[in-house]
Design a protein around this motif. Structure first.
Motif, PDB file in Angstrom:
ATOM      1  N   SER A  69       0.847  -1.186   0.000  1.00 31.13           N
ATOM      2  CA  SER A  69       0.000   0.000   0.000  1.00 31.13           C
ATOM      3  C   SER A  69       0.885   1.240   0.000  1.00 31.13           C
ATOM      4  O   SER A  69       1.706   1.432   0.893  1.00 31.13           O
ATOM      5  N   ALA A  70       0.720   2.071  -1.032  1.00 32.67           N
ATOM      6  CA  ALA A  70       1.520   3.292  -1.150  1.00 32.67           C
ATOM      7  C   ALA A  70       0.788   4.249  -2.086  1.00 32.67           C
ATOM      8  O   ALA A  70      -0.228   3.897  -2.693  1.00 32.67           O
ATOM      9  N   GLY A  71       1.295   5.473  -2.193  1.00 26.87           N
ATOM     10  CA  GLY A  71       0.703   6.437  -3.101  1.00 26.87           C
ATOM     11  C   GLY A  71       0.807   5.974  -4.540  1.00 26.87           C
ATOM     12  O   GLY A  71       1.734   5.241  -4.907  1.00 26.87           O
ATOM     13  N   ALA A  72      -0.145   6.407  -5.374  1.00 29.04           N
ATOM     14  CA  ALA A  72      -0.166   5.970  -6.773  1.00 29.04           C
ATOM     15  C   ALA A  72       1.126   6.333  -7.496  1.00 29.04           C
ATOM     16  O   ALA A  72       1.646   5.546  -8.296  1.00 29.04           O
ATOM     17  N   GLY A  73       1.658   7.516  -7.216  1.00 27.31           N
ATOM     18  CA  GLY A  73       2.893   7.941  -7.865  1.00 27.31           C
ATOM     19  C   GLY A  73       4.061   7.024  -7.546  1.00 27.31           C
ATOM     20  O   GLY A  73       4.840   6.645  -8.438  1.00 27.31           O
ATOM     21  N   LYS A  74       4.188   6.638  -6.283  1.00 27.09           N
ATOM     22  CA  LYS A  74       5.263   5.736  -5.867  1.00 27.09           C
ATOM     23  C   LYS A  74       5.098   4.360  -6.505  1.00 27.09           C
ATOM     24  O   LYS A  74       6.075   3.727  -6.920  1.00 27.09           O
ATOM     25  N   LEU A  75       3.860   3.902  -6.588  1.00 25.20           N
ATOM     26  CA  LEU A  75       3.617   2.587  -7.180  1.00 25.20           C
ATOM     27  C   LEU A  75       3.943   2.575  -8.669  1.00 25.20           C
ATOM     28  O   LEU A  75       4.532   1.616  -9.177  1.00 25.20           O
ATOM     29  N   MET A  76       3.582   3.652  -9.363  1.00 21.35           N
ATOM     30  CA  MET A  76       3.880   3.711 -10.790  1.00 21.35           C
ATOM     31  C   MET A  76       5.389   3.781 -11.041  1.00 21.35           C
ATOM     32  O   MET A  76       5.893   3.196 -12.009  1.00 21.35           O
ATOM     33  N   ALA A  77       6.099   4.474 -10.149  1.00 26.10           N
ATOM     34  CA  ALA A  77       7.565   4.522 -10.270  1.00 26.10           C
ATOM     35  C   ALA A  77       8.162   3.137 -10.039  1.00 26.10           C
ATOM     36  O   ALA A  77       9.110   2.726 -10.731  1.00 26.10           O
ATOM     37  N   LYS A  78       7.584   2.418  -9.083  1.00 29.23           N
ATOM     38  CA  LYS A  78       8.050   1.057  -8.792  1.00 29.23           C
ATOM     39  C   LYS A  78       7.795   0.135  -9.988  1.00 29.23           C
ATOM     40  O   LYS A  78       8.663  -0.668 -10.370  1.00 29.23           O
ATOM     41  N   ILE A  79       6.621   0.262 -10.586  1.00 30.77           N
ATOM     42  CA  ILE A  79       6.285  -0.563 -11.752  1.00 30.77           C
ATOM     43  C   ILE A  79       7.211  -0.243 -12.920  1.00 30.77           C
ATOM     44  O   ILE A  79       7.675  -1.140 -13.630  1.00 30.77           O
ATOM     45  N   ALA A  80       7.514   1.031 -13.105  1.00 31.31           N
ATOM     46  CA  ALA A  80       8.421   1.434 -14.189  1.00 31.31           C
ATOM     47  C   ALA A  80       9.799   0.812 -13.995  1.00 31.31           C
ATOM     48  O   ALA A  80      10.417   0.320 -14.952  1.00 31.31           O
ATOM     49  N   ALA A  81      10.282   0.826 -12.741  1.00 28.52           N
ATOM     50  CA  ALA A  81      11.592   0.226 -12.444  1.00 28.52           C
ATOM     51  C   ALA A  81      11.562  -1.282 -12.678  1.00 28.52           C
ATOM     52  O   ALA A  81      12.522  -1.864 -13.218  1.00 28.52           O
ATOM     53  N   GLU A  82      10.461  -1.933 -12.313  1.00 30.16           N
ATOM     54  CA  GLU A  82      10.346  -3.379 -12.505  1.00 30.16           C
ATOM     55  C   GLU A  82      10.283  -3.737 -13.987  1.00 30.16           C
ATOM     56  O   GLU A  82      10.853  -4.745 -14.411  1.00 30.16           O
ATOM     57  N   ARG A  83       9.628  -2.887 -14.754  1.00 33.89           N
ATOM     58  CA  ARG A  83       9.578  -3.129 -16.198  1.00 33.89           C
ATOM     59  C   ARG A  83      10.970  -3.018 -16.809  1.00 33.89           C
ATOM     60  O   ARG A  83      11.316  -3.769 -17.729  1.00 33.89           O
ATOM     61  N   GLN A  84      11.768  -2.114 -16.299  1.00 30.39           N
ATOM     62  CA  GLN A  84      13.141  -1.966 -16.778  1.00 30.39           C
ATOM     63  C   GLN A  84      13.957  -3.223 -16.507  1.00 30.39           C
ATOM     64  O   GLN A  84      14.820  -3.606 -17.300  1.00 30.39           O
ATOM     65  N   SER A  85      13.661  -3.846 -15.359  1.00 34.86           N
ATOM     66  CA  SER A  85      14.396  -5.065 -14.987  1.00 34.86           C
ATOM     67  C   SER A  85      13.843  -6.299 -15.690  1.00 34.86           C
ATOM     68  O   SER A  85      14.415  -7.383 -15.584  1.00 34.86           O
ATOM     69  N   GLY A  86      12.703  -6.140 -16.372  1.00 38.62           N
ATOM     70  CA  GLY A  86      12.181  -7.228 -17.194  1.00 38.62           C
ATOM     71  C   GLY A  86      10.964  -7.951 -16.658  1.00 38.62           C
ATOM     72  O   GLY A  86      10.408  -8.796 -17.347  1.00 38.62           O
TER      73      GLY A  86
END
Length: 341
Positions: A69-86
């Motif tokens: 559970s976190a703010g939408a902005g933080k979650l989207m940043a996390k998803i972007a980083a995970e997409r970079q890692s594959g």
């Protein structure tokens, strides 16, 4: 070896084989292997998501669940980083920043899942195709500190009165998806002139959606643009605040979606269905926000509009178009409300 010895050896071998076969049934009770948990990313507050997850697990005892559970902005940043890692670690995402879901849909990372419960809910998306489904109808109103403001606001223009000078705040839309949508809706209805007048009345840019409500409850602010369920939680705990809704209603749907390529696709679909069920939607309504189900009403103590009335009164916006102007809108809002020194 004599005949008795051979017979004994055969018996031992048969028993070993049978015992090994019987042992397979015990594996069903073992904990799932690492990476097999259903993982949910959400901007919903802890008290709400924890209840829903517990209810889901009781209905589906074989499914392990983890959530963040976190703010939408933080979650989207996390998803972007995970997409970079594959690989996106989450299976399900549930937030209130609608443009993000249009963005993810456009990028092709969402699974199309048309829940069989779609006809039981109020769907605010005219272009619904199963990529995401509204799981909550969040509302925002004007929260006031009842020790400081004696006359409740009846319209948005009341925020321009002297009693709100230097004491009204809107959460930073760069940090809060709900705040961004509310800014976009107010701009759609009243134009940037409304925010210029707020600036002239020394309105502030707050931090997160919860923080501006905390500051209102503490008396640091006299009022704030406030999310329904966060405000109602504070009221239940005894805070001297109240929430009022002008006629032009800010309704922000909270979509839920499944990531394409999820290794737990069946469990993810079950979670979406549970989230839209009467049981889960009743939990949502009890938290002081509006359910998407037609057969679930909000408790009277929250004084929330009925779901169909809320959608009827809501300021209408093209969600897909709001995605294209998101960065520009946030910059314009920040530039407008920042006090020039």
């Amino acid at each position: 070896m004599n005949k008795k010895g051979i017979l004994l050896l055969v018996i031992v071998m048969l028993c070993s084989t049978l015992l090994a076969g019987c042992g397979g049934s015990d594996k069903k009770t073992e904990a799932p292997a690492a990476g097999k948990k259903l993982v949910i990313y959400t901007s919903m507050k802890e008290s709400l998501i924890s209840q829903i997850v517990e209810g889901f697990k009781k209905k589906n005892p074989g499914i392990e669940v983890d959530y963040q559970s976190a703010g939408a902005g933080k979650l989207m940043a996390k998803i972007a980083a995970e997409r970079q890692s594959g690989h996106i670690l989450a299976d399900v995402i549930w937030t209130s920043e609608v443009p993000d879901f249009y963005s993810m849909k456009k990028e092709g990372i969402l699974e199309q899942y048309k829940t069989p419960l779609i006809n039981e809910i109020l769907n605010p998306f005219a272009d619904y195709d199963g990529s995401f489904t509204a799981a909550r109808l969040g509302t925002l109103g004007i929260a006031i500190n009842t020790d400081k403001i004696k006359t409740p606001p009846a319209q948005w223009a009341d925020l321009l009165k002297p009693e709100y000078k230097g004491a009204f705040a809107i959460a930073d839309p760069a940090l809060s998806g709900t705040s961004y949508m509310s800014v976009a809706l107010l701009e759609k209805q009243f134009g940037w002139e409304f925010f210029e007048k707020l600036r002239d009345n020394q309105a502030r840019i707050g931090k997160g959606s919860g923080q501006v409500i905390d500051d209102t409850a503490s008396g640091e602010l006299s009022a704030s643009l406030a999310v329904d369920y966060i405000t109602n939680d504070k009221v239940n705990k005894g805070a001297h605040i109240a929430l009022y809704y002008p006629p032009e209603l800010l309704v922000v749907p909270s979509p839920v979606a499944i990531f394409k390529g999820s290794s737990n696709i069946d469990a993810a679909k079950k979670f979406v269905d549970y989230l839209l069920s009467q049981e889960a939607q009743t939990l949502i309504a009890k938290e002081g926000t509006i359910s998407v189900r037609k057969d679930v009403k909000s408790p009277e103590k929250f004084k929330l509009p009925e779901a169909e009335d809320a959608l009827k009164r809501s300021i209408k916006i093209d969600y897909a178009a709001s995605l294209a102007t998101k960065e520009a809108t946030i910059k314009k809002f920040t530039d407008t409300l920042q006090v020039k020194k």
